[in-house]
Design an enzyme around this catalytic site. Structure first.
Site, PDB file in Angstrom:
ATOM      1  N   ASP A 288       0.781  -1.300   0.078  1.00  0.00           N
ATOM      2  CA  ASP A 288       0.014  -0.033   0.114  1.00  0.00           C
ATOM      3  C   ASP A 288       0.791   1.161   0.019  1.00  0.00           C
ATOM      4  O   ASP A 288       0.259   2.520   0.072  1.00  0.00           O
ATOM      5  CB  ASP A 288      -1.155  -0.079   1.175  1.00  0.00           C
ATOM      6  CG  ASP A 288       0.000  -0.115   2.513  1.00  0.00           C
ATOM      7  OD1 ASP A 288       1.099   0.033   2.422  1.00  0.00           O
ATOM      8  OD2 ASP A 288      -0.964   0.132   3.729  1.00  0.00           O
TER       9      ASP A 288
ATOM     10  N   LYS B 284      13.485  38.330 -11.454  1.00  0.00           N
ATOM     11  CA  LYS B 284      12.417  37.216 -12.025  1.00  0.00           C
ATOM     12  C   LYS B 284      11.050  37.354 -11.265  1.00  0.00           C
ATOM     13  O   LYS B 284      11.037  37.702  -9.942  1.00  0.00           O
ATOM     14  CB  LYS B 284      12.957  35.726 -11.948  1.00  0.00           C
ATOM     15  CG  LYS B 284      12.458  35.004 -11.010  1.00  0.00           C
ATOM     16  CD  LYS B 284      12.860  33.418 -11.056  1.00  0.00           C
ATOM     17  CE  LYS B 284      12.331  32.780  -9.842  1.00  0.00           C
ATOM     18  NZ  LYS B 284      13.001  31.705  -9.354  1.00  0.00           N
TER      19      LYS B 284
END
Ligand code: R5P
Length: 310
Positions: free
Chosen positions: A36, A190
């Site tokens: 799992d 930026k």
């Protein structure tokens, strides 16, 4: 108290190189994965030891974070005397503040979780944010790989180069590289548009006819570097572009993006080589740096010159 290295599965070759440099046998650490997806680490005998768990939390980030937490807990329950989490690349460091309401501060969650799991000290290399240290309730040592990478560059440094910070966050890093490479500094401003897109808006500094050496703490999608190179070209920088980053995550289309805009790319081995498919990358090892730091911490010595500049 004996020094013990415990390696998680994120970068076993780096951990092995550190152990060799320290002439110590790593403690056993098996990580079982259940069908799992749950992980179950089992560590060997570390009772009474000074343990250094080496696990960068790069992709797959969440798996490596959980594994690190479980390994720390396993070492604590096995009776380790002192446990240091050595996380050369620290995932979630970019989440150091909320940019809009409703967000989490992921970096704080991570450092709290490491402390709760048993880490009594944290070692990180060129973290995205220096604020990480202030967030930590345990002592945090911020190392830098800049001298390692600067030495790697020296062999083939372009003449008339300029060190470029591709955003404001990289300015300190650029200022660290500049005297080592004997170059001036330029800075690109930026703006991040999304996880995969950034816009470079402005350039400060002289780059005309100079070969750019773009430096950053990390490269993820390559969008920051691509945008910076576009601005550098618009300002008539030389075509040969060297890119240097401490952490090469190189996710998604980063290899293609970088191949199109760089002449030479250097990163460290903070992340496992499996994370960089399809791109020619020069890799400089931080194993000697980590071994030096771990040796000094074990002997309770100062880290001095190994520390990142803040
Ligand atoms: C952000 O400010 C970092 O210093 C890096 O510039 C950034 O995380 C790199 O990400 P990407 O390669 O996706 O632009």
């Amino acid at each position: 108290m004996s020094l013990r290295i415990v390696a998680g599965t994120a970068n076993p070759s780096l951990a092995a190189a550190v152990a060799v440099a320290l002439s110590c046998e790593p403690a056993a650490c098996e990580v079982e994965r259940f069908p799992d997806g749950e992980l179950r680490p089992v560590v060997g005998d570390v009772r009474g030891d000074d343990v250094y768990v080496i696990e960068p939390t790069g992709p797959a980030v969440s798996d490596h974070v959980v594994e690190l937490l479980l390994v720390l807990d396993a070492c604590r329950r096995a009776g380790a005397d002192r446990i240091t989490a050595v996380v050369p690349y620290f995932g979630y460091a970019r989440q150091d503040r909320r940019n809009r309401s409703g967000e989490a501060v992921g970096a704080r969650v991570m450092v709290d979780a490491l402390g709760a799991a048993g880490a009594r000290r944290l070692v990180v290399v060129d973290p995205h944010t220096a604020a990480l240290e202030a967030m930590c309730s345990v002592p945090a040592e911020m190392l830098t790989a800049v001298p390692v990478l600067a030495r790697g560059l020296e062999s083939a440094m372009p003449g008339r180069a300029v060190v470029v910070a591709p955003d404001l966050g990289a300015v300190k890093l650029a200022e660290h590289y500049a005297p080592l490479l004997r170059c001036p500094v330029a800075v690109v401003r930026k703006r991040r548009v999304s996880g995969e897109a950034v816009r470079a808006e402005e350039l400060v500094g002289e780059v005309e006819d100079r070969a750019p050496v773009v430096v950053d703490d990390m490269i993820s999608t390559g969008a920051t570097i691509e945008a910076a190179v576009r601005v550098l070209r618009a300002h008539a920088a030389a075509a040969e572009v060297v890119v240097v980053a401490t952490h090469g995550l190189l996710v998604g289309s980063a290899p293609e993006r970088l191949a199109a805009v760089t002449s030479r790319l250097l990163v460290t081995d903070s992340l496992s080589r499996a994370d960089r498919p399809g791109l020619e990358v020069e890799v400089r090892s931080i194993a000697p740096l980590l071994a030096d730091a771990i040796g000094r911490l074990h002997r309770d010595e100062d880290l001095g010159d190994l520390r990142a500049r803040s």
